[in-house]
Motif scaffolding. Structure first.
Motif, PDB file in Angstrom:
ATOM      1  N   LEU A 128       5.248  -3.793 -13.230  1.00 12.96           N
ATOM      2  CA  LEU A 128       4.913  -4.857 -12.290  1.00 12.96           C
ATOM      3  C   LEU A 128       3.408  -5.046 -12.178  1.00 12.96           C
ATOM      4  N   LEU A 129       2.687  -3.931 -12.146  1.00  8.30           N
ATOM      5  CA  LEU A 129       1.235  -4.002 -12.050  1.00  8.30           C
ATOM      6  C   LEU A 129       0.625  -4.564 -13.329  1.00  8.30           C
ATOM      7  N   LYS A 130       1.137  -4.130 -14.475  1.00 10.75           N
ATOM      8  CA  LYS A 130       0.580  -4.558 -15.758  1.00 10.75           C
ATOM      9  C   LYS A 130       0.779  -6.049 -15.980  1.00 10.75           C
ATOM     10  N   THR A 131       1.959  -6.557 -15.629  1.00 13.70           N
ATOM     11  CA  THR A 131       2.264  -7.965 -15.864  1.00 13.70           C
ATOM     12  C   THR A 131       1.720  -8.874 -14.767  1.00 13.70           C
ATOM     13  N   GLY A 132       1.333  -8.293 -13.644  1.00 19.83           N
ATOM     14  CA  GLY A 132       0.878  -9.099 -12.515  1.00 19.83           C
ATOM     15  C   GLY A 132       2.008  -9.681 -11.704  1.00 19.83           C
ATOM     16  N   ALA A 133       3.269  -9.274 -11.985  1.00 24.27           N
ATOM     17  CA  ALA A 133       4.410  -9.780 -11.220  1.00 24.27           C
ATOM     18  C   ALA A 133       4.281  -9.422  -9.750  1.00 24.27           C
ATOM     19  N   ASN A 134       3.749  -8.235  -9.477  1.00 28.81           N
ATOM     20  CA  ASN A 134       3.464  -7.826  -8.099  1.00 28.81           C
ATOM     21  C   ASN A 134       2.178  -7.002  -8.101  1.00 28.81           C
ATOM     22  N   PRO A 135       1.048  -7.619  -7.807  1.00 29.60           N
ATOM     23  CA  PRO A 135      -0.225  -6.901  -7.827  1.00 29.60           C
ATOM     24  C   PRO A 135      -0.273  -5.715  -6.872  1.00 29.60           C
ATOM     25  N   CYS A 136       0.601  -5.719  -5.839  1.00 26.52           N
ATOM     26  CA  CYS A 136       0.629  -4.597  -4.905  1.00 26.52           C
ATOM     27  C   CYS A 136       1.470  -3.437  -5.429  1.00 26.52           C
ATOM     28  N   GLY A 137       2.336  -3.699  -6.388  1.00 23.62           N
ATOM     29  CA  GLY A 137       3.185  -2.652  -6.934  1.00 23.62           C
ATOM     30  C   GLY A 137       4.189  -2.107  -5.948  1.00 23.62           C
TER      31      GLY A 137
END
Length: 223
Positions: free
Chosen positions: A66-75
């Motif tokens: 999620l963090l790598k793809t930017g789908a959820n910057p908060c993780g």
């Protein structure tokens, strides 16, 4: 915790966007933030698929993705995939958005404000519960804090309440995101042995019992 929400006969499943929720597989039906989301959905007959991750192995891999793809910057989770292209994060903001999008918020602005008041106050107590339940914070200190905070919530229901049970309600009398947050957290504090129902002040207890008695909520809790 991972089963599909069963939409009520009076629910929104026929007209709502497709919803998928990603969350953690927590033990003993502890809900935490995902529980707040689930209970709100159940109260309104909102259908959703749930993908749950084991905390020890699966979740760290998914969080990194999620963090790598930017789908959820908060993780963080829950993460809600809403319709064809919306990715919603932060559970209270997500529920507020969905309520607005589906037209199931309070029919007046003050009612939505009251829900936000409860939700804002809930966040600090939720963080303290996490520390006490999972991170080794002192139990007695937390219990004293929780009892004081519940008295404050009771005062908020007295001051801002516009419904006879919930702090405010949708036009068809259903609880909204602030009520769902307080219900879910109160249930978690009871499940983890930090409180009992006897500790709940009268207005909070009335809301708690009414929310738990919603047929879809009751069915999920007892299945």
């Amino acid at each position: 915790f991972g089963r599909r929400n069963k939409a009520s006969k009076m629910g929104l499943s026929s007209s709502q966007p497709k919803i998928t929720v990603e969350y953690l597989a927590l033990p003993n039906k502890i809900g935490a933030r995902g529980g707040v989301t689930r209970f709100f959905f159940l109260a309104h007959g909102i259908d959703a698929d749930w993908k749950l991750y084991e905390t020890s192995e699966e979740w760290p891999k998914r969080k990194a993705e999620l963090l790598k793809t930017g789908a959820n910057p908060c993780g963080s989770v829950p993460i809600v995939f809403y319709g064809d292209d919306d990715t919603l994060v932060q559970h209270i903001s997500t529920l507020r958005f969905i309520a607005s999008d589906l037209g199931i918020g309070s029919p007046d602005k003050r009612g939505n404000y009251a829900q936000d008041v409860v939700a804002d106050e809930y966040n600090g107590l939720r963080d303290a519960w996490v520390a006490a339940a999972f991170m080794g914070a002192d139990k007695d200190t937390f219990v004293a804090l929780a009892k004081d905070k519940l008295k404050a919530f009771d005062g908020l229901y007295a001051k801002y309440g516009s419904h006879d049970t919930y702090i405010s309600a949708s036009k068809d009398g259903k609880p909204l995101w602030g009520d769902a947050a307080l219900f879910g957290l109160t249930r978690d504090m009871i499940l983890t042995g930090h409180l009992s129902k006897d500790d709940l002040p009268p207005r909070v207890l009335k809301m708690y019992d009414a929310f738990a008695a919603i047929p879809a909520v009751n069915d999920w809790i007892n299945e």
